[in-house]
Design an enzyme around this catalytic site. Structure first.
Site, PDB file in Angstrom:
ATOM      1  N   ASP A  36       1.532 -15.545   0.871  1.00 40.28           N
ATOM      2  CA  ASP A  36       1.445 -15.576   2.339  1.00 40.28           C
ATOM      3  C   ASP A  36       2.222 -16.790   2.856  1.00 40.28           C
ATOM      4  OD1 ASP A  36       0.673 -15.470   4.986  1.00 40.28           O
ATOM      5  OD2 ASP A  36      -1.305 -16.364   4.612  1.00 40.28           O
ATOM      6  N   ASN A  38       2.568 -17.488   6.340  1.00 37.48           N
ATOM      7  CA  ASN A  38       2.216 -17.964   7.691  1.00 37.48           C
ATOM      8  C   ASN A  38       0.725 -18.220   7.888  1.00 37.48           C
ATOM      9  OD1 ASN A  38       1.315 -15.381   7.648  1.00 37.48           O
ATOM     10  ND2 ASN A  38       2.432 -14.661   9.452  1.00 37.48           N
ATOM     11  N   ASP A  40      -1.911 -16.335   7.636  1.00 36.45           N
ATOM     12  CA  ASP A  40      -2.838 -15.335   8.199  1.00 36.45           C
ATOM     13  C   ASP A  40      -3.664 -14.657   7.099  1.00 36.45           C
ATOM     14  OD1 ASP A  40      -1.047 -13.652   6.993  1.00 36.45           O
ATOM     15  OD2 ASP A  40      -0.513 -12.525   8.798  1.00 36.45           O
ATOM     16  N   ASP A  44       3.311 -11.685   2.622  1.00 36.67           N
ATOM     17  CA  ASP A  44       4.353 -11.163   3.520  1.00 36.67           C
ATOM     18  C   ASP A  44       5.744 -11.308   2.891  1.00 36.67           C
ATOM     19  OD1 ASP A  44       4.903 -13.918   3.893  1.00 36.67           O
ATOM     20  OD2 ASP A  44       3.364 -13.994   5.461  1.00 36.67           O
ATOM     21  N   ASP A 215       5.860   8.332  -4.210  1.00 43.30           N
ATOM     22  CA  ASP A 215       4.397   8.327  -4.247  1.00 43.30           C
ATOM     23  C   ASP A 215       3.800   9.737  -4.256  1.00 43.30           C
ATOM     24  OD1 ASP A 215       1.867   6.655  -3.764  1.00 43.30           O
ATOM     25  OD2 ASP A 215       1.751   8.131  -2.158  1.00 43.30           O
ATOM     26  N   GLU A 272       6.122   9.119  -9.311  1.00 39.80           N
ATOM     27  CA  GLU A 272       4.753   8.777  -9.682  1.00 39.80           C
ATOM     28  C   GLU A 272       3.986  10.066  -9.983  1.00 39.80           C
ATOM     29  OE1 GLU A 272       1.724   8.356  -6.954  1.00 39.80           O
ATOM     30  OE2 GLU A 272       0.575   6.914  -8.068  1.00 39.80           O
ATOM     31  N   HIS A 339      -1.101  -1.356  -8.984  1.00 40.56           N
ATOM     32  CA  HIS A 339      -2.046  -1.698  -7.908  1.00 40.56           C
ATOM     33  C   HIS A 339      -3.202  -0.700  -7.808  1.00 40.56           C
ATOM     34  CE1 HIS A 339       0.463   1.457  -6.510  1.00 40.56           C
ATOM     35  NE2 HIS A 339      -0.341   1.664  -5.487  1.00 40.56           N
TER      36      HIS A 339
HETATM   37  C1  GLC Z   1      -0.598   6.674  -4.883  1.00 45.13           C
HETATM   38  C2  GLC Z   1      -0.653   5.185  -4.631  1.00 45.13           C
HETATM   39  C3  GLC Z   1      -2.021   4.806  -4.166  1.00 45.13           C
HETATM   40  C4  GLC Z   1      -2.302   5.529  -2.889  1.00 45.13           C
HETATM   41  C5  GLC Z   1      -2.134   7.039  -3.052  1.00 45.13           C
HETATM   42  C6  GLC Z   1      -2.057   7.720  -1.723  1.00 45.13           C
HETATM   43  O1  GLC Z   1      -1.364   7.061  -5.952  1.00 45.13           O
HETATM   44  O2  GLC Z   1      -0.238   4.487  -5.770  1.00 45.13           O
HETATM   45  O3  GLC Z   1      -2.163   3.418  -3.985  1.00 45.13           O
HETATM   46  O4  GLC Z   1      -3.598   5.258  -2.442  1.00 45.13           O
HETATM   47  O5  GLC Z   1      -0.941   7.375  -3.728  1.00 45.13           O
HETATM   48  O6  GLC Z   1      -0.858   7.376  -1.080  1.00 45.13           O
END
Ligand code: GLC
Length: 566
Positions: A36, A38, A40, A44, A215, A272, A339
């Site tokens: 970060d 700034n 908050d 970023d 995604d 993905e 993530h």
């Molecule tokens: C993918 C992303 C995940 C997200 C999902 C819906 O699996 O990696 O973080 O919540 O798609 O977009």
């Protein structure tokens, strides 16, 4: 000598179809939790810019950034309200332009997330679409008129009631959302929508980005007659993925995207959730089919709570089966975390004080020596581990929160749920990057949006920079080792000692040069059996920081060794 020079001088045999994205090591940045600038409390783009020298110092070649587009953040940026704007929490378009320029100046490529299975319900398309049945954006989404009765049930990942159809009174209809109700699914059956997506891709590619991570891509094509969901798979996400994935026109749409957009740029694309089997994954990336480049499948992470429960033999077979199908063509991503996952060391290794560092190093060795492009998640180079949150208030993730409410409404066991989340929740992997021992681990001077893991005083980048034996400095050596040895990129992979439940052993081989990788996945001494004698060999990297030749076919706890033969 670089890999390219070795190709040019025919040191690496022809026919291997060299590509930068096969040779690259990709580092994933979750912008909200990286740095970060700034105060908050939210990471970023300027924060990332301030850390580019650190990123460069890792030796990686490309960065995959999770979504940074305008979003109301129901699902931390995976719900996009404007595909051509930057999320205000993250900065401005000029910050983005600077980030891209500064990355390119350092020779780092940028891969953006492309989230087009769904948009946000706050996207202008959806606002229009829901306003009336004859609006010109109506068919950008999946609607079911209420007078036809209830649509057949669809399970949803993030809905409080696990129902993917949401009734919308304005037009007396239901809309479809596989994820949260604020993430309505886009209707790819509509060619106008597909053209819009192509335009969005051109917008970013014309800025000079180097690729897209697509995604939830296997879900884009749907059967608009919505056949009944087989009752036996309700509440079984892995089975649901199979049912939802690979819709009737999926590959047609990807091929269209390839001819309209991808073929006109020099970029890398990674799908993905590329299917549920190696054969399905191949369909996305078989060069002859002219679709995408890299398949990012889930089998390496969808193993339950911990690798111990799943079993190493089964795990090795899974990787080996994929490799067999991808031996001659196509390309895979190799990863153990992202993530959406708990921390790699907590799930596949051992995060106790005694073994956290050594098992982190062993797992990194695996990712960087397997066949496929490594996708390495931020913080794993420090051995960051799960925070083990105690209360629901500590979680922000829509998935955890909505599941909790669902269980609460049904009178279920909330303590059991919270215990399980300590191991599997997505936010285990999203706690802020641990830069130093200052307040909030140096991530922010404000109040961090998500609690920092309390072990930051001992586990942080600053401390590890100074320690030549740290996980961080081992990671850098590993990156260099991969770069020095093209066999790790273009070499064959052969599984050895197949039935060994404790050791993962494999050979990578290119032009007669052999690299043996031995990985002990246990907290005890382990024995391996290679069926050949390790006579003249050189240990080129060992996570115990010594070059002791391996003895008596034994490995120390979580030991990883890379051995070279001529
Ligand atoms: C993918 C992303 C995940 C997200 C999902 C819906 O699996 O990696 O973080 O919540 O798609 O977009």
């Amino acid at each position: 000598m670089t890999i390219k020079e070795q190709f040019d001088q025919n040191i690496i045999i022809a026919g291997k179809d060299p590509k930068w994205w096969k040779e690259a090591i990709v580092y994933q940045i979750y912008p909200r939790s990286f740095k970060d600038s700034n105060g908050d409390g939210v990471g970023d783009l300027k924060g990332i810019i301030s850390k580019l020298n650190y990123i460069k110092s890792l030796g990686i070649d490309a960065v995959w950034l999770n979504p940074i587009y305008a979003s109301p953040n129901d699902d931390n940026g995976y719900d996009i309200s404007n595909y051509r704007e930057i999320m205000s929490d993250f900065g401005t378009m000029s910050d983005f332009d600077l980030l891209l320029a500064e990355m390119h100046k350092r020779g780092i490529k940028l891969i953006m997330d492309l989230v087009v299975n769904h948009s946000s319900d706050e996207h202008e398309w959806f606002k229009q679409s829901r306003s009336s049945r004859d609006n010109k954006y109506r068919d950008y989404y999946h609607w079911w008129p209420a007078e036809k009765g209830k649509p057949s049930y669809r399970w949803s990942w993030f809905d409080i009631n696990s129902n993917a159809w949401k009734y919308d009174a304005t037009t007396d209809s239901y809309y479809l959302h596989y994820f949260s109700e604020k993430q309505p699914d886009l209707n790819w059956e509509n060619p106008r929508l597909r053209n819009e997506v192509h335009d969005i891709m051109r917008f970013w590619l014309d800025k000079g980005i180097d690729g897209f991570r697509m995604d939830a891509f296997q879900f884009i094509s749907k059967d608009n007659s919505y056949p009944e969901l087989p009752i036996e798979i309700v509440n079984k996400p892995v089975e649901i993925i199979k049912f939802y994935g690979n819709g009737p026109h999926l590959h047609e749409y990807i091929q269209e995207m390839n001819s309209e957009v991808l073929s006109k740029y020099n970029l890398m694309t990674v799908a993905e959730g590329a299917g549920s089997t190696p054969i399905e994954a191949m369909k996305f990336v078989d060069p002859e089919r002219k679709e995408l480049d890299i398949a990012y499948h889930f089998e390496s992470v969808e193993i339950g709570k911990h690798l111990h429960d799943f079993g190493l033999v089964k795990y090795k077979n899974m990787f080996s089966n994929y490799d067999t199908v991808f031996k001659d063509k196509g390309w895979l991503a190799i990863f153990l975390a992202n993530h959406d996952q708990p921390r790699m060391v907590s799930k596949f290794g051992n995060d106790s004080p005694e073994f956290r560092e050594i098992s982190s190093k062993m797992l990194s060795t695996f990712i960087l020596t397997m066949r496929g492009t490594p996708f390495y998640y931020q913080g794993d180079e420090l051995g960051m581990m799960n925070p083990r949150f105690e209360t629901i208030e500590e979680y922000h993730d829509v998935e955890t929160r909505n599941k909790y409410t669902n269980i609460k409404n049904k009178g279920g066991d909330l303590n059991a749920f919270l215990e399980e989340q300590k191991q599997i929740a997505r936010e285990n992997g999203r706690t802020p990057f641990q830069w130093d021992a200052n307040k909030n681990a140096g991530f922010t001077t404000g109040d961090s949006w998500l609690k920092v893991n309390q072990n930051f005083k001992t586990i942080n980048a600053e401390a590890q920079e100074k320690d030549p034996k740290s996980v961080l400095n081992y990671f850098r050596k590993l990156v260099q080792t991969r770069k020095d040895n093209p066999a790790f990129v273009y070499g064959t992979y052969t599984l050895l000692d197949k039935e060994n439940p404790n050791v993962y052993a494999y050979m990578r081989e290119l032009n007669g040069k052999k690299l043996l990788v031995l990985l002990n996945f246990t907290n005890d001494t382990a024995t391996y059996n290679l069926k050949f004698k390790l006579e003249k060999h050189e240990v080129i990297l060992n996570n115990y920081n010594d070059s002791t030749p391996v003895k008596n076919n034994q490995l120390r706890p979580y030991e990883s060794v890379i051995i070279k033969f001529e």
